[in-house]
Design a protein around this motif. Structure first.
Motif, short mmCIF file in Angstrom:
data_model
loop_
_atom_site.label_atom_id
_atom_site.label_comp_id
_atom_site.label_asym_id
_atom_site.label_seq_id
_atom_site.Cartn_x
_atom_site.Cartn_y
_atom_site.Cartn_z
N VAL A 1 0.85 -1.19 0.00
CA VAL A 1 0.00 0.00 0.00
C VAL A 1 0.88 1.24 0.00
O VAL A 1 1.91 1.27 0.67
CB VAL A 1 -0.89 0.02 1.27
CG1 VAL A 1 -1.69 1.30 1.36
CG2 VAL A 1 -1.81 -1.18 1.31
N VAL A 2 0.48 2.25 -0.75
CA VAL A 2 1.12 3.56 -0.69
C VAL A 2 0.16 4.48 0.04
O VAL A 2 -1.00 4.61 -0.35
CB VAL A 2 1.41 4.12 -2.10
CG1 VAL A 2 1.96 5.54 -2.01
CG2 VAL A 2 2.38 3.21 -2.86
N TRP A 3 0.64 5.09 1.11
CA TRP A 3 -0.14 6.13 1.79
C TRP A 3 0.46 7.46 1.38
O TRP A 3 1.64 7.72 1.60
CB TRP A 3 -0.09 5.97 3.30
CG TRP A 3 -1.09 5.00 3.82
CD1 TRP A 3 -0.88 3.71 4.19
CD2 TRP A 3 -2.49 5.23 4.01
NE1 TRP A 3 -2.05 3.14 4.59
CE2 TRP A 3 -3.06 4.03 4.49
CE3 TRP A 3 -3.32 6.33 3.80
CZ2 TRP A 3 -4.42 3.93 4.78
CZ3 TRP A 3 -4.67 6.21 4.10
CH2 TRP A 3 -5.21 5.02 4.58
N THR B 1 -8.18 3.92 -2.86
CA THR B 1 -9.25 3.14 -2.23
C THR B 1 -9.95 3.88 -1.11
O THR B 1 -11.10 3.60 -0.82
CB THR B 1 -8.70 1.82 -1.68
OG1 THR B 1 -7.71 2.09 -0.70
CG2 THR B 1 -8.12 0.97 -2.80
N SER B 2 -9.25 4.80 -0.45
CA SER B 2 -9.87 5.54 0.65
C SER B 2 -9.05 6.77 0.98
O SER B 2 -7.91 6.91 0.55
CB SER B 2 -10.03 4.65 1.89
OG SER B 2 -8.76 4.18 2.30
N ALA C 1 -4.31 9.55 1.54
CA ALA C 1 -4.98 8.79 0.48
C ALA C 1 -4.30 7.42 0.41
O ALA C 1 -3.08 7.33 0.32
CB ALA C 1 -4.87 9.50 -0.86
N ARG C 2 -5.10 6.38 0.48
CA ARG C 2 -4.58 5.00 0.39
C ARG C 2 -4.60 4.58 -1.08
O ARG C 2 -5.65 4.59 -1.72
CB ARG C 2 -5.44 4.06 1.22
CG ARG C 2 -4.96 2.63 1.26
CD ARG C 2 -5.87 1.80 2.16
NE ARG C 2 -5.40 0.44 2.31
CZ ARG C 2 -5.76 -0.58 1.54
NH1 ARG C 2 -6.61 -0.38 0.55
NH2 ARG C 2 -5.27 -1.78 1.75
N LEU C 3 -3.44 4.22 -1.59
CA LEU C 3 -3.30 3.84 -3.00
C LEU C 3 -2.77 2.42 -3.09
O LEU C 3 -1.84 2.05 -2.37
CB LEU C 3 -2.34 4.79 -3.71
CG LEU C 3 -2.61 6.29 -3.57
CD1 LEU C 3 -1.47 7.10 -4.17
CD2 LEU C 3 -3.92 6.65 -4.23
#
Length: 93
Positions: free
Chosen positions: A38-40, A69-70, A81-83
């Motif tokens: 996950v990239v935050w 995603t969120s 932002a969750r990528l």
């Protein structure tokens, strides 16, 4: 299959509007990322110096091979932002 030790589960990025090209940075963040990683992406909230328009993230993420995603608030000054890589793309890696 054992994941190589150089791969990471999470990449944390703090990004401001004048930090350069977001797509390039997101692409660079993918190289050490494990398949289900996950990239935050943390950016200043609206009204704060360096604010990044949400549309820039929504346009940059797919170009870099990610999908958002969120989102969440991170304190009074930052948003996150969750990528993630789309499921079909992560299976190809």
């Amino acid at each position: 299959m054992k994941t190589p030790t150089k791969w990471v589960d999470v990449v944390l990025l703090w990004w401001r509007d004048d930090d350069g090209d977001l797509v390039d940075t997101l692409v660079d963040a993918l190289s050490p990322l494990a398949d289900n990683g996950v990239v935050w992406l943390f950016t200043p909230k609206a009204g704060r110096e360096g604010h990044v328009e949400p549309s820039e993230i929504t346009e940059s993420a797919p170009t870099a091979g990610l999908q958002q995603t969120s989102t969440l608030g991170v304190g009074k000054d930052w948003s996150g932002a969750r990528l993630v890589a789309p499921r079909t793309a992560s299976k190809k890696r």
